[in-house]
Scaffold this motif. Structure first.
Motif, PDB file in Angstrom:
ATOM      1  N   ASP A 157     -10.703  -5.173  -1.493  1.00 33.44           N
ATOM      2  CA  ASP A 157      -9.893  -3.977  -1.734  1.00 33.44           C
ATOM      3  C   ASP A 157      -8.751  -4.330  -2.684  1.00 33.44           C
ATOM      4  O   ASP A 157      -8.715  -5.428  -3.263  1.00 33.44           O
ATOM      5  N   ALA A 158      -7.808  -3.422  -2.825  1.00 35.43           N
ATOM      6  CA  ALA A 158      -6.718  -3.611  -3.784  1.00 35.43           C
ATOM      7  C   ALA A 158      -5.801  -4.768  -3.420  1.00 35.43           C
ATOM      8  O   ALA A 158      -5.059  -5.276  -4.266  1.00 35.43           O
ATOM      9  N   HIS A 159      -5.844  -5.204  -2.133  1.00 28.61           N
ATOM     10  CA  HIS A 159      -5.023  -6.333  -1.690  1.00 28.61           C
ATOM     11  C   HIS A 159      -5.850  -7.601  -1.511  1.00 28.61           C
ATOM     12  O   HIS A 159      -5.377  -8.573  -0.917  1.00 28.61           O
TER      13      HIS A 159
ATOM     14  N   LYS B  30     -14.659 -12.791  -6.904  1.00 28.04           N
ATOM     15  CA  LYS B  30     -14.662 -11.372  -6.553  1.00 28.04           C
ATOM     16  C   LYS B  30     -15.101 -10.488  -7.719  1.00 28.04           C
ATOM     17  O   LYS B  30     -15.077  -9.253  -7.630  1.00 28.04           O
ATOM     18  N   GLY B  31     -15.516 -11.128  -8.843  1.00 31.74           N
ATOM     19  CA  GLY B  31     -15.960 -10.370 -10.001  1.00 31.74           C
ATOM     20  C   GLY B  31     -14.788  -9.831 -10.799  1.00 31.74           C
ATOM     21  O   GLY B  31     -13.640 -10.243 -10.624  1.00 31.74           O
TER      22      GLY B  31
ATOM     23  N   ARG C 248      -0.231 -14.086  -6.297  1.00 29.77           N
ATOM     24  CA  ARG C 248       1.006 -13.331  -6.129  1.00 29.77           C
ATOM     25  C   ARG C 248       0.805 -12.146  -5.180  1.00 29.77           C
ATOM     26  O   ARG C 248       1.685 -11.818  -4.384  1.00 29.77           O
ATOM     27  N   ILE C 249      -0.350 -11.492  -5.294  1.00 28.05           N
ATOM     28  CA  ILE C 249      -0.653 -10.344  -4.423  1.00 28.05           C
ATOM     29  C   ILE C 249      -0.694 -10.777  -2.964  1.00 28.05           C
ATOM     30  O   ILE C 249      -0.141 -10.116  -2.082  1.00 28.05           O
ATOM     31  N   ILE C 250      -1.352 -11.906  -2.726  1.00 30.34           N
ATOM     32  CA  ILE C 250      -1.485 -12.399  -1.347  1.00 30.34           C
ATOM     33  C   ILE C 250      -0.132 -12.839  -0.785  1.00 30.34           C
ATOM     34  O   ILE C 250       0.214 -12.538   0.365  1.00 30.34           O
ATOM     35  N   ILE C 251       0.649 -13.543  -1.588  1.00 31.58           N
ATOM     36  CA  ILE C 251       1.972 -13.984  -1.143  1.00 31.58           C
ATOM     37  C   ILE C 251       2.866 -12.788  -0.831  1.00 31.58           C
ATOM     38  O   ILE C 251       3.619 -12.778   0.151  1.00 31.58           O
ATOM     39  N   ASP C 252       2.761 -11.734  -1.650  1.00 34.80           N
ATOM     40  CA  ASP C 252       3.556 -10.528  -1.396  1.00 34.80           C
ATOM     41  C   ASP C 252       3.147  -9.877  -0.082  1.00 34.80           C
ATOM     42  O   ASP C 252       4.000  -9.362   0.659  1.00 34.80           O
ATOM     43  N   GLU C 253       1.865  -9.920   0.233  1.00 32.42           N
ATOM     44  CA  GLU C 253       1.414  -9.351   1.503  1.00 32.42           C
ATOM     45  C   GLU C 253       1.889 -10.178   2.685  1.00 32.42           C
ATOM     46  O   GLU C 253       2.334  -9.641   3.700  1.00 32.42           O
ATOM     47  N   LEU C 254       1.793 -11.501   2.556  1.00 30.04           N
ATOM     48  CA  LEU C 254       2.124 -12.374   3.683  1.00 30.04           C
ATOM     49  C   LEU C 254       3.625 -12.502   3.919  1.00 30.04           C
ATOM     50  O   LEU C 254       4.075 -12.600   5.072  1.00 30.04           O
TER      51      LEU C 254
ATOM     52  N   VAL D 154      -4.004  -5.134  -7.122  1.00 37.79           N
ATOM     53  CA  VAL D 154      -4.722  -5.503  -8.345  1.00 37.79           C
ATOM     54  C   VAL D 154      -4.518  -4.481  -9.457  1.00 37.79           C
ATOM     55  O   VAL D 154      -4.717  -4.795 -10.641  1.00 37.79           O
ATOM     56  N   PHE D 155      -4.118  -3.268  -9.101  1.00 36.71           N
ATOM     57  CA  PHE D 155      -3.940  -2.226 -10.114  1.00 36.71           C
ATOM     58  C   PHE D 155      -2.636  -2.385 -10.894  1.00 36.71           C
ATOM     59  O   PHE D 155      -2.484  -1.820 -11.981  1.00 36.71           O
TER      60      PHE D 155
END
Length: 459
Positions: free
Chosen positions: A295-297, A312-313, A326-332, A340-341
């Motif tokens: 998904d987006a995260h 993930k293509g 960066r996306i994962i760190i922001d979530e955690l 991703v958008f």
């Protein structure tokens, strides 16, 4: 059984950055890499770094046009060895950063899922079973090997990864595939002194680019005496005593042709490296393109499992993998708002000579979707910096939304385009009025000054 807070499968850009960050926050972390030769990931060992280094050495070699093929072969071999030393030193540096990190364990072996949160790792010493609440898949991608008769038996067939280790410069290199990888290797080996032939199934070069940009790229190909056969399908490859014979059919005429080659490069694309993971055991879903569905995260279909990077293509670039981190760190640890958008559009560079860099929409695409646009075009030869470098090939284009005055697309086929495109990316993501870039003060002589000249052409 070994229990960790987090396990990262794959030592690529996003994975190693995530591993170091989590360990630094006190998590017990394991990072698993299949081979010692891949510490640091594909970019360091078989992709961005070695290919761009070889392109640099090729450009230096092209300046020595008076050298014989034998002399060029020596230059080529020295370049291969220099690049090997470079990648070895970077691989060593990546290894030392991991093994010296507190809370972080490096495991060299092949991982596969036993269940959603258990992994079996096959190492030289035997099998390990490890468990983690959070698992991050970062196994990257591999070159696609098409179904061509004789391709598996031939001793002269290479991928982009294996060709870079070839010590002998091929007199005649046949490249199957006219995309980014194929074109970069074509320009590289032509500069070293090889005769290069490209075979591509598409009826035109760079079908996704505007016609005027493609025209200038075609000119550059022709000037370097690279032979480009479009709209063809390779049928077979057979080894003979002194060469491999590549048989292909012209899809328009249905005529069969044969080419002798000292080396054949397969460059038809890359696919996610997932075959050994046994994703079914974890219940992880794939998308229609055979990549891990996220998904987006970057969540997979299984809670507590993420996928990042090529696996993930989508766009397969090391800087995308870094942004996944960066996306994962922001979530955690942050607000969980990054997705991703946020990074669209993504800048790209094709490292041919000169480089072709692009971000956003082209002129023709903008017209197709009905955008009200203004377009500016400028020959690279108009720029003082291009003249001082003696590299005046190419064309630059900028597309502006006429309703908002925002830049929505840039294509630069010119010297130093790979740096210029990053300025364009900042302008686009910041939604700057094009007049802001038009009136900026840039150093002289520089290719960045093209923004002054180009955007002054917008009415």
């Amino acid at each position: 059984m070994n229990k960790y807070d987090a396990v990262i499968i794959g030592f690529g850009r996003g994975g190693k950055s995530l591993a170091a960050e989590l360990a630094g926050k006190g998590w017990k972390v394991a990072i698993i890499e299949r081979s010692e030769e891949m510490y640091g990931g594909s970019c360091v060992n078989v992709a961005c770094i070695p290919t761009k280094a070889m392109i640099h050495f090729a450009a230096l070699s092209e300046c020595r046009k008076t050298l014989s093929f034998t002399q060029q072969s020596v230059v080529y071999r020295e370049a291969v060895n220099s690049v090997d030393r470079l990648t070895s030193s970077m691989r060593k540096a990546n290894y030392e950063k991991v093994v010296n990190k507190e809370n972080l364990t490096l495991i060299t072996g092949e991982a596969s899922f036993r269940s959603p949160h258990q992994l079996i790792v096959k190492t030289m010493e035997g099998e390990l079973v490890i468990e983690a609440d959070k698992i991050f898949i970062n196994t990257g991608s591999l070159p696609i090997i098409p179904s061509i008769t004789g391709i598996e038996k031939s001793k002269r067939v290479y991928t982009s990864e294996s060709l870079l280790k070839l010590q002998q410069l091929p007199r005649h290199l046949v490249i199957i595939g006219g995309g980014y990888v194929g074109l970069e290797f074509a320009f590289m080996y032509a500069a070293f002194g090889s005769q290069v032939t490209l075979l591509d199934t598409h009826p035109q070069i760079l079908p996704h680019e505007d016609d005027d940009i493609a025209y200038y790229v075609r000119k550059a190909i022709e000037e370097r005496e690279i032979v480009f056969h479009k709209n063809v399908m390779v049928q077979s490859i057979r080894d003979e005593k002194n060469a491999s014979i590549v048989s292909y059919v012209n899809l328009s005429t249905e005529n069969l042709h044969e080419l002798p080659a000292d080396a054949v490069l397969i460059a038809v694309g890359r696919e996610p490296d997932i075959k050994s993971l046994d994703l079914e055991a974890a219940g992880i879903h794939l998308n229609d393109h055979g990549a891990i569905e996220t998904d987006a995260h970057l969540h997979t279909s299984v809670p507590g499992i993420w996928a990042m990077g090529d696996v993930k293509g989508g766009p397969m670039f090391t800087y995308v993998s870094l942004d996944d981190y960066r996306i994962i760190i922001d979530e955690l640890f942050g607000k969980g708002q990054r997705t991703v958008f946020d990074r669209d559009p993504i800048p790209t560079t094709l490292f041919i000579e000169p480089p072709l860099a692009k971000i956003g929409v082209g002129e023709e695409e903008a017209f197709r979707v009905g955008c009200n646009i203004k377009v500016a075009k400028l020959l690279a030869s108009e720029m003082g910096r291009a003249k001082t470098l003696g590299q005046t090939e190419g064309l630059m284009k900028i597309v502006v939304n006429a309703d908002t005055n925002h830049i929505i697309g840039c294509t630069f086929f010119c010297v130093e385009a790979n740096e210029m495109i990053n300025l364009a990316a900042v302008a686009i993501h910041a939604k700057l009025d094009y007049r802001f870039m038009r009136d900026q003060v840039f150093t002289h002589p520089s290719m960045s000054e093209a923004f002054n000249k180009l955007l002054s052409l917008i009415e």
